[in-house]
Design a protein around this motif. Structure first.
Motif, PDB file in Angstrom:
ATOM      1  N   PRO A   1     -61.917 -25.859  20.314  1.00  0.00           N
ATOM      2  CA  PRO A   1     -60.991 -25.626  21.005  1.00  0.00           C
ATOM      3  C   PRO A   1     -60.523 -24.426  22.260  1.00  0.00           C
ATOM      4  CG  PRO A   1     -60.141 -26.929  20.153  1.00  0.00           C
ATOM      5  CD  PRO A   1     -61.221 -26.070  19.594  1.00  0.00           C
ATOM      6  N   LEU A   2     -60.427 -23.625  23.460  1.00  0.00           N
ATOM      7  CA  LEU A   2     -60.117 -22.961  23.905  1.00  0.00           C
ATOM      8  C   LEU A   2     -58.678 -22.898  23.804  1.00  0.00           C
ATOM      9  CD1 LEU A   2     -62.292 -21.460  26.603  1.00  0.00           C
ATOM     10  CD2 LEU A   2     -62.250 -20.608  24.484  1.00  0.00           C
ATOM     11  N   PRO A   3     -57.672 -21.753  23.205  1.00  0.00           N
ATOM     12  CA  PRO A   3     -56.678 -22.096  22.626  1.00  0.00           C
ATOM     13  C   PRO A   3     -55.031 -22.437  24.018  1.00  0.00           C
ATOM     14  CG  PRO A   3     -56.847 -19.763  22.708  1.00  0.00           C
ATOM     15  CD  PRO A   3     -57.969 -20.610  22.842  1.00  0.00           C
ATOM     16  N   ASN A   4     -55.493 -21.688  25.084  1.00  0.00           N
ATOM     17  CA  ASN A   4     -54.137 -21.881  26.404  1.00  0.00           C
ATOM     18  C   ASN A   4     -54.395 -22.518  27.739  1.00  0.00           C
ATOM     19  OD1 ASN A   4     -53.500 -19.246  24.824  1.00  0.00           O
ATOM     20  ND2 ASN A   4     -54.496 -18.056  25.772  1.00  0.00           N
ATOM     21  N   LEU A   5     -53.994 -23.705  28.423  1.00  0.00           N
ATOM     22  CA  LEU A   5     -54.046 -24.090  29.643  1.00  0.00           C
ATOM     23  C   LEU A   5     -53.787 -23.052  30.050  1.00  0.00           C
ATOM     24  CD1 LEU A   5     -55.052 -27.254  29.260  1.00  0.00           C
ATOM     25  CD2 LEU A   5     -53.097 -27.922  29.047  1.00  0.00           C
ATOM     26  N   VAL A   6     -54.296 -23.621  31.590  1.00  0.00           N
ATOM     27  CA  VAL A   6     -53.430 -23.496  33.026  1.00  0.00           C
ATOM     28  C   VAL A   6     -54.271 -25.386  33.332  1.00  0.00           C
ATOM     29  CG1 VAL A   6     -54.122 -22.673  35.339  1.00  0.00           C
ATOM     30  CG2 VAL A   6     -54.510 -21.054  33.102  1.00  0.00           C
ATOM     31  N   THR A   7     -53.170 -25.315  34.600  1.00  0.00           N
ATOM     32  CA  THR A   7     -52.625 -26.738  34.646  1.00  0.00           C
ATOM     33  C   THR A   7     -52.301 -26.356  36.365  1.00  0.00           C
ATOM     34  OG1 THR A   7     -51.771 -28.127  33.104  1.00  0.00           O
ATOM     35  CG2 THR A   7     -51.712 -29.120  35.269  1.00  0.00           C
ATOM     36  N   ILE A   8     -53.499 -26.928  37.795  1.00  0.00           N
ATOM     37  CA  ILE A   8     -53.211 -27.515  38.279  1.00  0.00           C
ATOM     38  C   ILE A   8     -52.747 -28.309  38.912  1.00  0.00           C
ATOM     39  CG2 ILE A   8     -54.456 -26.602  40.861  1.00  0.00           C
ATOM     40  CD1 ILE A   8     -54.599 -23.772  39.030  1.00  0.00           C
ATOM     41  N   VAL A   9     -51.298 -28.691  39.712  1.00  0.00           N
ATOM     42  CA  VAL A   9     -51.358 -29.981  40.110  1.00  0.00           C
ATOM     43  C   VAL A   9     -51.051 -29.973  41.857  1.00  0.00           C
ATOM     44  CG1 VAL A   9     -48.945 -31.463  40.086  1.00  0.00           C
ATOM     45  CG2 VAL A   9     -49.544 -30.083  38.161  1.00  0.00           C
ATOM     46  N   GLY A  10     -51.862 -31.142  42.799  1.00  0.00           N
ATOM     47  CA  GLY A  10     -52.300 -30.732  43.887  1.00  0.00           C
ATOM     48  C   GLY A  10     -50.488 -31.368  44.373  1.00  0.00           C
TER      49      GLY A  10
ATOM     50  N   ASP B   1     -58.704 -13.174  31.079  1.00  0.00           N
ATOM     51  CA  ASP B   1     -59.625 -11.856  30.569  1.00  0.00           C
ATOM     52  C   ASP B   1     -60.556 -12.178  28.961  1.00  0.00           C
ATOM     53  OD1 ASP B   1     -58.079 -12.213  28.914  1.00  0.00           O
ATOM     54  OD2 ASP B   1     -56.977 -10.244  29.050  1.00  0.00           O
ATOM     55  N   GLY B   2     -60.653 -13.315  29.156  1.00  0.00           N
ATOM     56  CA  GLY B   2     -61.176 -14.324  28.676  1.00  0.00           C
ATOM     57  C   GLY B   2     -62.404 -14.950  28.931  1.00  0.00           C
ATOM     58  N   GLU B   3     -62.651 -16.158  28.217  1.00  0.00           N
ATOM     59  CA  GLU B   3     -63.362 -17.204  28.700  1.00  0.00           C
ATOM     60  C   GLU B   3     -62.253 -18.609  29.798  1.00  0.00           C
ATOM     61  OE1 GLU B   3     -66.767 -20.546  26.694  1.00  0.00           O
ATOM     62  OE2 GLU B   3     -66.207 -18.913  25.322  1.00  0.00           O
ATOM     63  N   ILE B   4     -63.265 -18.933  30.410  1.00  0.00           N
ATOM     64  CA  ILE B   4     -62.232 -20.244  30.786  1.00  0.00           C
ATOM     65  C   ILE B   4     -63.146 -21.047  31.277  1.00  0.00           C
ATOM     66  CG2 ILE B   4     -62.971 -19.494  33.043  1.00  0.00           C
ATOM     67  CD1 ILE B   4     -59.471 -20.817  33.949  1.00  0.00           C
ATOM     68  N   GLU B   5     -62.638 -22.339  30.431  1.00  0.00           N
ATOM     69  CA  GLU B   5     -63.679 -23.826  30.585  1.00  0.00           C
ATOM     70  C   GLU B   5     -62.810 -24.677  31.363  1.00  0.00           C
ATOM     71  OE1 GLU B   5     -63.825 -25.321  26.315  1.00  0.00           O
ATOM     72  OE2 GLU B   5     -65.659 -23.914  27.091  1.00  0.00           O
ATOM     73  N   MET B   6     -63.287 -25.633  32.137  1.00  0.00           N
ATOM     74  CA  MET B   6     -63.022 -26.686  33.034  1.00  0.00           C
ATOM     75  C   MET B   6     -62.507 -27.870  31.992  1.00  0.00           C
ATOM     76  SD  MET B   6     -63.087 -29.179  35.861  1.00  0.00           S
ATOM     77  CE  MET B   6     -61.190 -30.131  36.788  1.00  0.00           C
TER      78      MET B   6
ATOM     79  N   GLN C   1     -55.630 -31.143  37.827  1.00  0.00           N
ATOM     80  CA  GLN C   1     -56.341 -30.547  37.036  1.00  0.00           C
ATOM     81  C   GLN C   1     -56.800 -29.525  36.256  1.00  0.00           C
ATOM     82  OE1 GLN C   1     -60.244 -28.945  39.666  1.00  0.00           O
ATOM     83  NE2 GLN C   1     -59.608 -30.467  41.415  1.00  0.00           N
ATOM     84  N   ARG C   2     -56.985 -29.285  34.401  1.00  0.00           N
ATOM     85  CA  ARG C   2     -56.414 -28.255  33.817  1.00  0.00           C
ATOM     86  C   ARG C   2     -58.123 -27.172  33.366  1.00  0.00           C
ATOM     87  NH1 ARG C   2     -54.039 -33.038  32.232  1.00  0.00           N
ATOM     88  NH2 ARG C   2     -52.216 -32.849  32.463  1.00  0.00           N
ATOM     89  N   PHE C   3     -57.370 -26.411  32.495  1.00  0.00           N
ATOM     90  CA  PHE C   3     -58.614 -25.332  32.227  1.00  0.00           C
ATOM     91  C   PHE C   3     -58.000 -24.996  31.299  1.00  0.00           C
ATOM     92  CE2 PHE C   3     -58.660 -25.944  36.558  1.00  0.00           C
ATOM     93  CZ  PHE C   3     -60.517 -25.527  37.439  1.00  0.00           C
ATOM     94  N   ARG C   4     -58.785 -25.164  30.082  1.00  0.00           N
ATOM     95  CA  ARG C   4     -58.913 -23.619  28.708  1.00  0.00           C
ATOM     96  C   ARG C   4     -59.518 -23.041  28.986  1.00  0.00           C
ATOM     97  NH1 ARG C   4     -55.976 -27.858  25.509  1.00  0.00           N
ATOM     98  NH2 ARG C   4     -55.851 -25.935  23.992  1.00  0.00           N
ATOM     99  N   PHE C   5     -58.681 -21.461  28.438  1.00  0.00           N
ATOM    100  CA  PHE C   5     -58.766 -20.514  28.376  1.00  0.00           C
ATOM    101  C   PHE C   5     -58.453 -19.908  27.113  1.00  0.00           C
ATOM    102  CE2 PHE C   5     -55.163 -20.560  29.969  1.00  0.00           C
ATOM    103  CZ  PHE C   5     -54.447 -19.051  29.846  1.00  0.00           C
ATOM    104  N   ASP C   6     -59.384 -18.356  26.660  1.00  0.00           N
ATOM    105  CA  ASP C   6     -58.582 -17.434  25.676  1.00  0.00           C
ATOM    106  C   ASP C   6     -58.342 -16.761  26.685  1.00  0.00           C
ATOM    107  OD1 ASP C   6     -61.130 -16.874  26.340  1.00  0.00           O
ATOM    108  OD2 ASP C   6     -61.257 -16.968  23.753  1.00  0.00           O
ATOM    109  N   GLY C   7     -57.726 -15.537  25.918  1.00  0.00           N
ATOM    110  CA  GLY C   7     -57.330 -13.829  26.281  1.00  0.00           C
ATOM    111  C   GLY C   7     -55.787 -14.143  27.637  1.00  0.00           C
ATOM    112  N   GLN C   8     -56.035 -13.631  28.548  1.00  0.00           N
ATOM    113  CA  GLN C   8     -54.434 -13.694  29.408  1.00  0.00           C
ATOM    114  C   GLN C   8     -55.665 -14.236  30.781  1.00  0.00           C
ATOM    115  OE1 GLN C   8     -51.159 -12.827  28.349  1.00  0.00           O
ATOM    116  NE2 GLN C   8     -52.360 -12.991  26.481  1.00  0.00           N
ATOM    117  N   VAL C   9     -54.447 -14.463  31.956  1.00  0.00           N
ATOM    118  CA  VAL C   9     -54.732 -14.778  32.802  1.00  0.00           C
ATOM    119  C   VAL C   9     -54.236 -13.565  33.659  1.00  0.00           C
ATOM    120  CG1 VAL C   9     -53.974 -16.216  35.164  1.00  0.00           C
ATOM    121  CG2 VAL C   9     -54.454 -17.324  33.434  1.00  0.00           C
ATOM    122  N   THR C  10     -55.915 -13.283  34.958  1.00  0.00           N
ATOM    123  CA  THR C  10     -55.282 -12.191  35.109  1.00  0.00           C
ATOM    124  C   THR C  10     -55.262 -12.087  36.870  1.00  0.00           C
ATOM    125  OG1 THR C  10     -57.417 -11.995  35.678  1.00  0.00           O
ATOM    126  CG2 THR C  10     -56.506 -10.591  33.209  1.00  0.00           C
TER     127      THR C  10
END
Length: 109
Positions: free
Chosen positions: A18-27, A39-44, A70-79
């Motif tokens: 699993p990708l190590p980081n998480l972005v969460t969008i809250v409507g 700056d890496g890979e992202i997936e839902m 909605q949640r997304f896992r990613f590696d690297g940094q959010v740009t």
């Protein structure tokens, strides 16, 4: 938003780490659009990204949300994170855009 040819990622893949980081969008109850670039890979982080009407292409995820999460896992940094309400207004002009939370080093549930 995304300029590449969009592809749907299946975040439920059991073969990959699993990708190590998480972005969460809250409507907030208002139809809104979002774009997240890393700056890496992202997936839902969902069983069916197509059902969520979200496009993930390499390092960019884009979609719409009005209620829910909605949640997304990613590696690297959010740009870049770009969120607008249904009128195209961003913060601070609109208090209706979704909340965005970025967490680094989040274990898979």
């Amino acid at each position: 938003m995304a300029r590449d040819t969009p592809v749907q990622n299946d975040a439920a893949s059991t073969d990959a780490e699993p990708l190590p980081n998480l972005v969460t969008i809250v409507g907030r109850g208002v139809p809104s659009s979002f774009e997240i670039t890393v700056d890496g890979e992202i997936e839902m982080d969902a069983a069916d990204p197509v059902e969520e009407a979200t496009i993930v292409s390499g390092s960019v995820a884009e979609g719409t949300i009005d209620v829910g999460v909605q949640r997304f896992r990613f590696d690297g940094q959010v740009t870049n994170v770009h969120v607008v309400d249904w009128n195209g207004n961003a913060v601070p002009e609109s208090s209706s855009v979704p909340d965005v939370h970025v967490d680094y080093g989040v274990p898979q549930r």
